[in-house]
Every structure is written in C-alpha cells, then in structure tokens.
Design a protein around this motif. Structure first.
Motif, PDB file in Angstrom:
ATOM      1  N   LEU A  62      -1.800   4.453 -18.179  1.00  0.00           N
ATOM      2  CA  LEU A  62      -1.110   4.149 -18.365  1.00  0.00           C
ATOM      3  C   LEU A  62      -0.726   3.808 -16.646  1.00  0.00           C
ATOM      4  CD1 LEU A  62       2.227   4.931 -19.664  1.00  0.00           C
ATOM      5  CD2 LEU A  62       1.876   6.446 -18.193  1.00  0.00           C
ATOM      6  N   CYS A  63      -1.302   3.461 -15.592  1.00  0.00           N
ATOM      7  CA  CYS A  63      -0.933   3.324 -14.457  1.00  0.00           C
ATOM      8  C   CYS A  63      -1.639   1.187 -14.269  1.00  0.00           C
ATOM      9  CB  CYS A  63      -1.412   4.149 -13.596  1.00  0.00           C
ATOM     10  SG  CYS A  63      -0.949   5.235 -13.175  1.00  0.00           S
ATOM     11  N   GLN A  64      -2.533   1.514 -15.163  1.00  0.00           N
ATOM     12  CA  GLN A  64      -3.077   0.033 -14.938  1.00  0.00           C
ATOM     13  C   GLN A  64      -2.119  -0.743 -16.038  1.00  0.00           C
ATOM     14  OE1 GLN A  64      -6.530   1.628 -16.973  1.00  0.00           O
ATOM     15  NE2 GLN A  64      -8.100   1.694 -14.819  1.00  0.00           N
ATOM     16  N   ASP A  65      -1.383  -0.536 -16.783  1.00  0.00           N
ATOM     17  CA  ASP A  65      -0.317  -0.885 -17.871  1.00  0.00           C
ATOM     18  C   ASP A  65       0.920  -1.364 -16.384  1.00  0.00           C
ATOM     19  OD1 ASP A  65      -2.835  -1.094 -19.069  1.00  0.00           O
ATOM     20  OD2 ASP A  65      -1.891  -0.071 -21.079  1.00  0.00           O
ATOM     21  N   SER A  66       0.842  -0.328 -15.684  1.00  0.00           N
ATOM     22  CA  SER A  66       1.736  -0.259 -15.070  1.00  0.00           C
ATOM     23  C   SER A  66       2.573  -1.760 -13.676  1.00  0.00           C
ATOM     24  CB  SER A  66       2.759   0.870 -14.316  1.00  0.00           C
ATOM     25  OG  SER A  66       2.121   0.415 -12.804  1.00  0.00           O
ATOM     26  N   ALA A  67       3.461  -2.136 -13.202  1.00  0.00           N
ATOM     27  CA  ALA A  67       3.857  -3.250 -12.296  1.00  0.00           C
ATOM     28  C   ALA A  67       3.435  -2.368 -10.780  1.00  0.00           C
ATOM     29  CB  ALA A  67       5.249  -3.431 -12.343  1.00  0.00           C
ATOM     30  N   ALA A  68       3.662  -0.371 -10.974  1.00  0.00           N
ATOM     31  CA  ALA A  68       3.719   0.380  -9.380  1.00  0.00           C
ATOM     32  C   ALA A  68       3.726   1.237 -10.531  1.00  0.00           C
ATOM     33  CB  ALA A  68       4.941  -0.483  -8.687  1.00  0.00           C
ATOM     34  N   ILE A  69       3.090   2.171  -8.989  1.00  0.00           N
ATOM     35  CA  ILE A  69       3.753   3.938  -9.880  1.00  0.00           C
ATOM     36  C   ILE A  69       4.363   4.565  -8.773  1.00  0.00           C
ATOM     37  CG2 ILE A  69       2.147   5.511  -9.760  1.00  0.00           C
ATOM     38  CD1 ILE A  69      -0.018   2.607 -10.452  1.00  0.00           C
ATOM     39  N   LEU A  70       4.763   5.268  -8.250  1.00  0.00           N
ATOM     40  CA  LEU A  70       5.323   6.327  -7.372  1.00  0.00           C
ATOM     41  C   LEU A  70       4.747   7.323  -7.769  1.00  0.00           C
ATOM     42  CD1 LEU A  70       7.614   6.468  -5.233  1.00  0.00           C
ATOM     43  CD2 LEU A  70       9.081   7.052  -6.779  1.00  0.00           C
ATOM     44  N   ALA A 270      -6.398  -6.198  -4.189  1.00  0.00           N
ATOM     45  CA  ALA A 270      -6.097  -7.740  -4.148  1.00  0.00           C
ATOM     46  C   ALA A 270      -5.306  -8.005  -5.140  1.00  0.00           C
ATOM     47  CB  ALA A 270      -7.345  -8.124  -4.527  1.00  0.00           C
ATOM     48  N   SER A 271      -5.454  -7.267  -6.663  1.00  0.00           N
ATOM     49  CA  SER A 271      -4.292  -7.458  -7.525  1.00  0.00           C
ATOM     50  C   SER A 271      -3.498  -6.020  -7.921  1.00  0.00           C
ATOM     51  CB  SER A 271      -4.414  -8.421  -8.556  1.00  0.00           C
ATOM     52  OG  SER A 271      -6.156  -7.783  -8.860  1.00  0.00           O
ATOM     53  N   GLY A 272      -3.179  -5.953  -9.627  1.00  0.00           N
ATOM     54  CA  GLY A 272      -2.840  -5.112 -10.257  1.00  0.00           C
ATOM     55  C   GLY A 272      -1.718  -4.443  -9.485  1.00  0.00           C
ATOM     56  N   PRO A 273      -1.031  -3.178 -10.236  1.00  0.00           N
ATOM     57  CA  PRO A 273      -0.093  -2.041  -9.663  1.00  0.00           C
ATOM     58  C   PRO A 273      -0.805  -1.502  -8.304  1.00  0.00           C
ATOM     59  CG  PRO A 273      -0.998  -0.974 -11.395  1.00  0.00           C
ATOM     60  CD  PRO A 273      -1.905  -2.398 -11.403  1.00  0.00           C
ATOM     61  N   GLY A 274       0.304  -1.252  -6.684  1.00  0.00           N
ATOM     62  CA  GLY A 274       0.373  -0.484  -5.668  1.00  0.00           C
ATOM     63  C   GLY A 274       0.978   0.934  -5.911  1.00  0.00           C
ATOM     64  N   LEU A 275      -0.106   2.261  -5.736  1.00  0.00           N
ATOM     65  CA  LEU A 275       0.977   3.143  -5.237  1.00  0.00           C
ATOM     66  C   LEU A 275       1.775   3.786  -4.303  1.00  0.00           C
ATOM     67  CD1 LEU A 275       0.125   6.366  -7.110  1.00  0.00           C
ATOM     68  CD2 LEU A 275      -1.941   6.314  -5.154  1.00  0.00           C
ATOM     69  N   TYR A 276       2.657   4.259  -4.548  1.00  0.00           N
ATOM     70  CA  TYR A 276       3.215   4.462  -3.475  1.00  0.00           C
ATOM     71  C   TYR A 276       3.606   6.006  -3.550  1.00  0.00           C
ATOM     72  CZ  TYR A 276       2.885  -0.443  -3.508  1.00  0.00           C
ATOM     73  OH  TYR A 276       3.154  -1.741  -3.330  1.00  0.00           O
ATOM     74  N   GLU A 277       3.793   6.413  -1.840  1.00  0.00           N
ATOM     75  CA  GLU A 277       4.198   7.705  -2.069  1.00  0.00           C
ATOM     76  C   GLU A 277       4.515   8.410  -0.422  1.00  0.00           C
ATOM     77  OE1 GLU A 277      -0.273  10.150  -1.649  1.00  0.00           O
ATOM     78  OE2 GLU A 277      -0.029   8.269  -1.998  1.00  0.00           O
ATOM     79  N   PRO A 278       5.181   9.661  -0.294  1.00  0.00           N
ATOM     80  CA  PRO A 278       5.483  10.232   0.722  1.00  0.00           C
ATOM     81  C   PRO A 278       4.337  10.752   1.535  1.00  0.00           C
ATOM     82  CG  PRO A 278       6.131  11.306  -0.832  1.00  0.00           C
ATOM     83  CD  PRO A 278       5.463   9.993  -1.659  1.00  0.00           C
ATOM     84  N   ILE A 279       3.842  11.034   2.850  1.00  0.00           N
ATOM     85  CA  ILE A 279       2.755  10.834   3.262  1.00  0.00           C
ATOM     86  C   ILE A 279       2.501  12.642   3.328  1.00  0.00           C
ATOM     87  CG2 ILE A 279       2.644   9.241   4.930  1.00  0.00           C
ATOM     88  CD1 ILE A 279       3.469  11.366   7.250  1.00  0.00           C
ATOM     89  N   HIS A 280       3.622  13.119   3.459  1.00  0.00           N
ATOM     90  CA  HIS A 280       3.830  15.264   3.073  1.00  0.00           C
ATOM     91  C   HIS A 280       2.683  15.222   1.827  1.00  0.00           C
ATOM     92  CE1 HIS A 280       6.614  14.839   0.136  1.00  0.00           C
ATOM     93  NE2 HIS A 280       7.033  14.171   1.157  1.00  0.00           N
ATOM     94  N   GLY A 281       2.471  16.597   2.411  1.00  0.00           N
ATOM     95  CA  GLY A 281       2.596  17.473   0.949  1.00  0.00           C
ATOM     96  C   GLY A 281       2.881  18.195  -0.385  1.00  0.00           C
ATOM     97  N   SER A 282       2.560  18.682  -0.662  1.00  0.00           N
ATOM     98  CA  SER A 282       3.293  19.218  -1.786  1.00  0.00           C
ATOM     99  C   SER A 282       4.100  20.381  -1.701  1.00  0.00           C
ATOM    100  CB  SER A 282       2.506  19.830  -2.934  1.00  0.00           C
ATOM    101  OG  SER A 282       1.596  20.632  -2.518  1.00  0.00           O
TER     102      SER A 282
END
Length: 358
Positions: A62-70, A270-282
């Motif tokens: 699913l992630c590989q086929d996306s534009a970006a991941i949150l 270099a290409s493909g979707p990026g992964l975006y997240e807060p730096i804090h934990g759960s």
C-alpha cells in the motif's frame, strides 16, 4: 492534484493525532482544489497483535503505491519484552528499507510564542532554525553484529560501515536543502577516531566542493557539536551526519524548543513516497484521553505537502495556521505550563478554522 496518502496510525496516541493530521489535509484539499485519497494500514505493535508481523506485506504494498505516508507512532510497554521474537520498532526499520528512505529531515525551530518553555535562556535559543539531515539506512545500526565467548568471557560486536554512494547521496540532500535556506552546511563526524568517519569526511568535502561551491561549509566533530547545540544553536543552518550521530544529536536538539509535541520529521529517498511523522513516541500513558498534542503531526502533514507533493503554498498555509493558533494562546497539556489546556480534537479544530479563515 490527485494524490493517494497512506495513514499508518500505529500505537498509543497514534490514531488520535493521525486523525487531526488527516482533518488538516482534507481541509487543504478542499481549500486549494486538490483531491487526496486516504488509505489506512497497520504497523508496529497493533500489527504484531493482529498478524504477528510489525510490518505486514499488505502495508508495504500500500505504501509503495502511494504518493506519501503519514505515520503516528509505534511501540509501548505491551511489546517491550527484550526476549520477544519481534518488536514494533522493527516495523519502522522495515518500512524505511522497503521504500529506500535514506535521509531523515528534522527541522528544529523555536516558536517565539513558546520561547519560555525551553530549558535554555532566551538569548541562546531565540532565532534557532536548524534542519538536520541524518543518514538513515547505513552505519552501525545496520552493520553486522554478533556475540561470542572466549575462555568463558562473552563479548559483542557491531560494525559501522559506510560506502561512498551512501555518503554522497545524503550530502547532496543537505546541499540542496541549504540552497533553499541560508546557504550553510555543517557536516558532523568523528574522523579523529573512526575510519568510517574519515571516509565520510573526504566524500562530503568532495561533494560540497564540486557540486555546491557557493555554499558555506564546515566540519565539526560530534562531541563538539553536542556542546555547540547548547551554547550557540543559532549558528547552524543545515547539519548533515551519519545514522548514530544523527539519532543522538537530533534528540538533544529536540529539547531546544522545550516540547516534543511541536516537532515533525520526514524520511525521504531519491524517488518514491516519503514517510512523515512527529518525532515523539506513542505516549501510551495518555493514549485514548484526547489530551495529546497533535501539532507535530499537523506540521508533519505540511512537510508531506512540501517535499512529496511539491505543494509549498499549501504547506506554508498549515504552518501559518499553527502559528496563529499559538498566537491565540491555545495550548495542549504538554505546553500549557499549568494554564488552561485544550484537547487534541480542539487543537486540530482550531488549526482547521484558521486554514478556512485565511
């Protein structure tokens, strides 16, 4: 723009903060005429509970086929058994490898509205604006490891390995970022002791000299950098370093603004979707209470728009809305300093309202 965004809520407060990030992205789409299609998947402890795997193959596809991941957050005491066959954090390492996300971008900015929250004096941190670029898929964390016993004495080893291409590509990320900022790159290593750092230094200097000659460039040893971050953080613009050094220094720098709840990060390749997240934990101790700070996740959504979708105006709109909310005095519990605090939902709603009012 029509883009598919994958949501990985994860564990603890992850689902709560991801909900607010999605609300903000939906508002941006409506306001600026875009269409964002959202899909959710499992990662971390919840994925272990459901499938036995912290990173199910369906999530990867699913992630590989996306534009970006949150991403929200992973982990918690429930999965902390050191003897467990797998841990939630393995899901994070796995998704970075699967998407070849070799550079972590972590901005450190001190919001003027919250300057008093910092443990350092205002005259030291006022105006701090650093972008850390951390190499993410090489170095000691990914080196060969093992244990052995000789004459009844057990020992353990872990190899730190870097190749020329690994250093080149992350230094290029730093150089390109500095061109859009204040034009300075600081490379951090331990070349006086470590052979991989000597390779790092020679490659970094060559790339900067040949490809970014117009930029100011300096080299700082990692132990000195740890001190400089506390004594003169305003002197740094873009800081590039290896995996382990970056892990430690960015955690140190995260304390400059005074709260983990305001800091986003991006993992890109270099290409493909990026992964975006807060730096804090759960933060499992406050999960489900609707009191977590969603601003780091909302700001991560802005990074997603800027870096993966090339929507700079929309990203700036989110960042401006967050600043206005802080100007208006709204605070979640972590930054309320004993004053009145709003809920996770209320903070997200306030940012949405500012976006709509702009």
């Amino acid at each position: 723009m029509h883009a598919k965004i994958v949501l990985l809520p994860g564990d603890g407060i992850g689902p709560e903060i991801i909900t607010q990030g999605q609300r903000v992205l939906e508002t941006v789409a409506q306001k600026f005429g875009h269409q964002f299609d959202f899909a959710s998947a499992m990662i971390g402890g919840c994925a272990i509970d459901e499938t036995g795997d912290p990173l199910p193959e369906d999530t990867v596809k699913l992630c590989q086929d996306s534009a970006a991941i949150l991403l929200g957050a992973v982990g918690g005491p429930k999965w902390d058994d050191p003897n467990a066959k797998t841990r939630p954090e393995k899901g994070l390492l796995g998704i970075r490898k699967a998407l070849d996300l070799f550079a972590n971008l972590r901005p450190i900015q001190c919001h003027p509205q919250l300057i008093s929250a910092s443990p350092l004096r205002q005259d030291i941190i006022d105006g701090t604006d650093i972008l850390f670029v951390r190499e993410l898929t090489g170095g000691i964390y990914f080196g060969d490891s093992g244990r052995s016993t000789t004459d009844g004495v057990e020992s353990a080893t872990q190899s730190m390995v870097y190749s020329v291409p690994e250093v080149e590509r992350v230094v290029r990320i730093a150089g390109e970022a500095a061109r859009k900022r204040r034009g300075k790159v600081t490379s951090v290593d331990k070349a006086n002791v470590l052979e991989p750092s000597r390779l790092w230094r020679s490659v970094a200097e060559r790339v900067m000299r040949e490809e970014f000659p117009e930029l100011e460039y300096e080299v700082v040893l990692v132990d000195a950098m740890a001190m400089h971050l506390l004594s003169r953080p305003r002197d740094f613009d873009v800081v590039v370093t290896g995996n382990m050094f970056g892990d430690i220094l960015t955690d140190e720098a995260s304390m400059l603004p005074g709260s983990l709840g305001l800091l986003p990060s991006a993992s890109v390749g270099a290409s493909g979707p990026g992964l975006y997240e807060p730096i804090h934990g759960s933060a499992p101790d406050i999960a489900g209470q609707n009191i977590a700070n969603p601003l780091a996740t909302i700001l991560a959504s802005a990074m997603l728009l800027r870096h993966s979708l090339e929507l700079g105006e929309e990203a700036t709109a989110i960042e401006t809305a967050v600043s206005k909310v802080l100007d208006n005095g709204l605070r979640t519990r972590d930054i309320a300093a004993g004053g009145d605090a709003v809920s996770t939902t209320e903070m997200g709603e306030a940012v949405v309202n500012e976006l709509n009012a702009a």
